[in-house]
Scaffold this motif. Sequence first.
Motif, short mmCIF file in Angstrom:
data_model
loop_
_atom_site.label_atom_id
_atom_site.label_comp_id
_atom_site.label_asym_id
_atom_site.label_seq_id
_atom_site.Cartn_x
_atom_site.Cartn_y
_atom_site.Cartn_z
N THR A 223 1.27 -1.29 13.23
CA THR A 223 2.57 -0.70 12.96
C THR A 223 3.45 -1.68 12.20
N ALA A 224 3.54 -2.90 12.69
CA ALA A 224 4.39 -3.91 12.08
C ALA A 224 3.93 -4.26 10.67
N SER A 225 2.62 -4.36 10.47
CA SER A 225 2.08 -4.69 9.16
C SER A 225 2.45 -3.62 8.13
N THR A 226 2.35 -2.36 8.54
CA THR A 226 2.71 -1.26 7.65
C THR A 226 4.19 -1.31 7.28
N LEU A 227 5.04 -1.53 8.27
CA LEU A 227 6.47 -1.62 8.00
C LEU A 227 6.78 -2.77 7.04
N ARG A 228 6.15 -3.91 7.28
CA ARG A 228 6.39 -5.06 6.40
C ARG A 228 6.05 -4.73 4.96
N ASP A 229 4.90 -4.09 4.75
CA ASP A 229 4.50 -3.75 3.38
C ASP A 229 5.41 -2.70 2.76
N LEU A 230 5.89 -1.77 3.58
CA LEU A 230 6.75 -0.71 3.05
C LEU A 230 8.14 -1.21 2.66
N THR A 231 8.56 -2.36 3.17
CA THR A 231 9.87 -2.89 2.78
C THR A 231 9.94 -3.21 1.29
N ALA A 232 8.79 -3.28 0.62
CA ALA A 232 8.77 -3.55 -0.82
C ALA A 232 9.09 -2.32 -1.65
N HIS A 233 9.18 -1.14 -1.00
CA HIS A 233 9.36 0.11 -1.74
C HIS A 233 10.76 0.68 -1.54
N PRO A 234 11.40 1.08 -2.64
CA PRO A 234 12.76 1.61 -2.53
C PRO A 234 12.83 3.06 -2.10
N ASP A 235 11.73 3.80 -2.29
CA ASP A 235 11.77 5.23 -1.97
C ASP A 235 10.37 5.75 -1.69
N VAL A 236 10.32 7.03 -1.30
CA VAL A 236 9.04 7.65 -0.92
C VAL A 236 8.07 7.68 -2.10
N ALA A 237 8.56 8.06 -3.27
CA ALA A 237 7.67 8.17 -4.43
C ALA A 237 6.98 6.85 -4.73
N SER A 238 7.71 5.75 -4.63
CA SER A 238 7.13 4.44 -4.89
C SER A 238 6.05 4.10 -3.87
N ALA A 239 6.33 4.37 -2.59
CA ALA A 239 5.34 4.06 -1.54
C ALA A 239 4.09 4.91 -1.69
N MET A 240 4.27 6.21 -1.94
CA MET A 240 3.12 7.10 -2.04
C MET A 240 2.25 6.79 -3.27
N ALA A 241 2.84 6.18 -4.27
CA ALA A 241 2.11 5.90 -5.51
C ALA A 241 1.33 4.59 -5.46
N GLU A 242 1.55 3.78 -4.43
CA GLU A 242 0.87 2.49 -4.38
C GLU A 242 -0.63 2.66 -4.22
N SER A 243 -1.37 1.95 -5.05
CA SER A 243 -2.83 1.95 -4.96
C SER A 243 -3.25 0.75 -4.12
N ARG A 244 -3.95 1.00 -3.03
CA ARG A 244 -4.27 -0.07 -2.09
C ARG A 244 -5.78 -0.24 -1.93
N ARG A 245 -6.16 -1.47 -1.77
CA ARG A 245 -7.54 -1.76 -1.40
C ARG A 245 -7.60 -1.71 0.12
N ILE A 246 -8.37 -0.78 0.66
CA ILE A 246 -8.41 -0.57 2.11
C ILE A 246 -9.71 -1.11 2.67
N ARG A 247 -9.59 -1.96 3.65
CA ARG A 247 -10.76 -2.52 4.33
C ARG A 247 -10.45 -2.55 5.82
N PRO A 248 -11.44 -2.48 6.68
CA PRO A 248 -11.17 -2.52 8.12
C PRO A 248 -10.65 -3.88 8.54
N ILE A 249 -9.58 -3.86 9.34
CA ILE A 249 -8.99 -5.09 9.87
C ILE A 249 -9.26 -5.13 11.37
N LEU A 250 -10.05 -6.09 11.79
CA LEU A 250 -10.41 -6.26 13.19
C LEU A 250 -10.05 -7.67 13.62
N GLY A 251 -9.00 -7.78 14.43
CA GLY A 251 -8.58 -9.09 14.89
C GLY A 251 -9.54 -9.64 15.93
#
Length: 291
Positions: A223-251
Amino acid sequence: MPADRTELVERYLRGETDVVEPRDAASVVLLRDGATGLDVYLLRRRPTMAFAAGMHVYPGGSVDARDREAAEHWIGPPPAEWAKAFSCDVELATALVAAAVRETFEESGVLLASHQDGTLVTDTTGEDWERDRLALIDGALALSDFLKARSLLLRADLLSSWAHWVTPEWQTRRFDTRFFLAALPAGQRTRDVGGEADQVTWLPVTEAFRGFRDGSLTMMNATASTLRDLTAHPDVASAMAESRRIRPILGRPVLTDGRLDYVYDEDDGPAPLSELVEPFAAADADAGDDT
């Protein structure tokens, strides 16, 4: 970390525990454009819940086997595209997208669907909608049957892929969770639907992340990681348009001189989990469901 959890971690590190197979799950970060920027919808789980008690989470939960049937009522990127984004097979990708839509409706009252003519569903606050929502929660109604009965189509194009977190292996309840973003559809509104949450709220993303950092909002790493990354976006359109490399994160826990830290596997070897989130986060993956 509480003493009982410390004991679980130590037993895991000594190889004295059986690793539980994680359950596939979907979690949806519901967004809207607010007065001061990007807003996010959060639920606080009841303190009596067996998983993530008292934590602030996004709508989400475990995949239902019947979610795989939803491909017959579908608009947007096909399951094969989601399978590529989340590195899974097409059948699971179908179920993950369907679970994301179903759980969002169950836990917020927001339905990511449209009528046969393509117009989005708007108001879902009527008694008939509520009966169907409760039937979905109880498992008496499958998402595909719900969509068919109402002549609706699941809108996969209203979602975007965001992240993939897996609950650490020492945990007794584990989830393999894919995270999606979704914008609040025009004409719909969230409502406090009760159930697993004792509180729901819309907060600016920056305020929610600040609450995590100052300890006023308890959250899990995902949850916190997602919020941190979303702080870089000014609006919904910007966040939804981000292209991300998705990999499993297992602590993975590492105990050094009595200090417990977490690492995850990067391309060039183990990396500290604090690179993804602040070090005060709870070391769990956020599935938003304990079933």
